[in-house]
Design an enzyme around this catalytic site. Sequence first.
Site, PDB file in Angstrom:
ATOM      1  CG  ASP A   8      -0.376   0.166   2.532  1.00  0.00           C
ATOM      2  OD1 ASP A   8       0.873   0.266   2.619  1.00  0.00           O
ATOM      3  OD2 ASP A   8      -1.120   0.230   3.533  1.00  0.00           O
ATOM      4  CG  HIS A   9      -0.649   4.744   1.644  1.00  0.00           C
ATOM      5  ND1 HIS A   9      -1.774   3.939   1.633  1.00  0.00           N
ATOM      6  CD2 HIS A   9      -0.579   5.273   2.890  1.00  0.00           C
ATOM      7  CE1 HIS A   9      -2.367   4.010   2.805  1.00  0.00           C
ATOM      8  NE2 HIS A   9      -1.660   4.798   3.601  1.00  0.00           N
ATOM      9  CB  CYS A  65       0.798  -2.547   4.644  1.00  0.00           C
ATOM     10  SG  CYS A  65       0.520  -3.640   6.043  1.00  0.00           S
ATOM     11  N   GLY A  66       2.193  -0.652   6.338  1.00  0.00           N
ATOM     12  CA  GLY A  66       2.830   0.033   7.451  1.00  0.00           C
ATOM     13  C   GLY A  66       3.404  -0.939   8.459  1.00  0.00           C
ATOM     14  CB  THR A  67       1.953  -3.039  10.942  1.00  0.00           C
ATOM     15  OG1 THR A  67       0.706  -3.408  10.313  1.00  0.00           O
ATOM     16  CG2 THR A  67       1.778  -1.740  11.721  1.00  0.00           C
ATOM     17  N   GLY A  68       2.528  -4.565   8.144  1.00  0.00           N
ATOM     18  CA  GLY A  68       2.425  -5.927   7.601  1.00  0.00           C
ATOM     19  C   GLY A  68       1.215  -6.662   8.131  1.00  0.00           C
ATOM     20  CG  HIS A  98       8.298 -24.689  13.036  1.00  0.00           C
ATOM     21  ND1 HIS A  98       8.214 -24.624  14.411  1.00  0.00           N
ATOM     22  CD2 HIS A  98       9.541 -25.180  12.780  1.00  0.00           C
ATOM     23  CE1 HIS A  98       9.335 -25.050  14.965  1.00  0.00           C
ATOM     24  NE2 HIS A  98      10.171 -25.384  13.993  1.00  0.00           N
ATOM     25  CG  ASN A  99       4.278 -21.687  10.842  1.00  0.00           C
ATOM     26  OD1 ASN A  99       5.175 -20.931  11.211  1.00  0.00           O
ATOM     27  ND2 ASN A  99       3.573 -22.394  11.710  1.00  0.00           N
ATOM     28  NE  ARG A 109       3.207   4.440   7.679  1.00  0.00           N
ATOM     29  CZ  ARG A 109       1.913   4.667   7.617  1.00  0.00           C
ATOM     30  NH1 ARG A 109       1.106   4.058   8.483  1.00  0.00           N
ATOM     31  NH2 ARG A 109       1.403   5.479   6.730  1.00  0.00           N
ATOM     32  NE  ARG A 132       8.325 -30.792  16.039  1.00  0.00           N
ATOM     33  CZ  ARG A 132       9.543 -30.409  15.645  1.00  0.00           C
ATOM     34  NH1 ARG A 132      10.245 -31.196  14.835  1.00  0.00           N
ATOM     35  NH2 ARG A 132      10.064 -29.265  16.041  1.00  0.00           N
ATOM     36  CG  HIS A 133       6.933 -28.689  11.596  1.00  0.00           C
ATOM     37  ND1 HIS A 133       6.651 -28.145  12.828  1.00  0.00           N
ATOM     38  CD2 HIS A 133       8.273 -28.921  11.578  1.00  0.00           C
ATOM     39  CE1 HIS A 133       7.770 -28.037  13.525  1.00  0.00           C
ATOM     40  NE2 HIS A 133       8.771 -28.512  12.791  1.00  0.00           N
TER      41      HIS A 133
HETATM   42  C1  RB5 Z   1      -2.049   2.521   6.621  1.00  0.00           C
HETATM   43  O1  RB5 Z   1      -2.115   3.687   7.394  1.00  0.00           O
HETATM   44  C2  RB5 Z   1      -1.834   1.320   7.547  1.00  0.00           C
HETATM   45  O2  RB5 Z   1      -2.977   1.087   8.294  1.00  0.00           O
HETATM   46  C3  RB5 Z   1      -1.474   0.093   6.736  1.00  0.00           C
HETATM   47  O3  RB5 Z   1      -0.332   0.356   5.988  1.00  0.00           O
HETATM   48  C4  RB5 Z   1      -1.145  -1.162   7.526  1.00  0.00           C
HETATM   49  O4  RB5 Z   1      -0.186  -0.911   8.509  1.00  0.00           O
HETATM   50  C5  RB5 Z   1      -2.307  -1.915   8.051  1.00  0.00           C
HETATM   51  O5  RB5 Z   1      -2.158  -2.989   8.651  1.00  0.00           O
END
Ligand code: RB5
Length: 144
Positions: A8-9, A65-68, A98-99, A109, A132-133
Amino acid sequence: MRVSIGSDHAGFEQKQALVDYLVGKGYDVIDRGPDNDDRVDYPDYAAPVAHDVADGVAERGVLVCGTGIGMAMAADKVPGVRAANIINSEFAALCREHNDANVITLSGRFVPLEENERILDTFFATDFGGGRHAGRVQKIMELD
Ligand code: RB5
């Protein structure tokens, strides 16, 4: 290996850099966008990458994204996808061993580009452990 990637942005700048990084390493990269940092909704970019992986168009998916976190939630809704939100190399190895994760989601970010590059190196280099996985992953897939 063919890799589908999107963002995303908030993840756009790192996504662009990671495309160059992966192409430089010889990966066949499908860039599902966006092509600028205008504000967008992350599920709109998680979906094409997740479908590329689920449909066998790509072996692995990468989403930034910002956090993933939102990317992982969205991508994992697509049957056949096992998405993992990863912030260090140790977890990158474990989500493969494992997954059998087939989509990795990254933070643009909170994690520096160089760390995300190391994370991708590990993600692509690590095989599923099986054993086992395997039954546990099968039970995950039965939830689809
Ligand atoms: C965008 O502001 C933010 O919410 C997005 O990039 C992401 O972190 C969502 O999980």
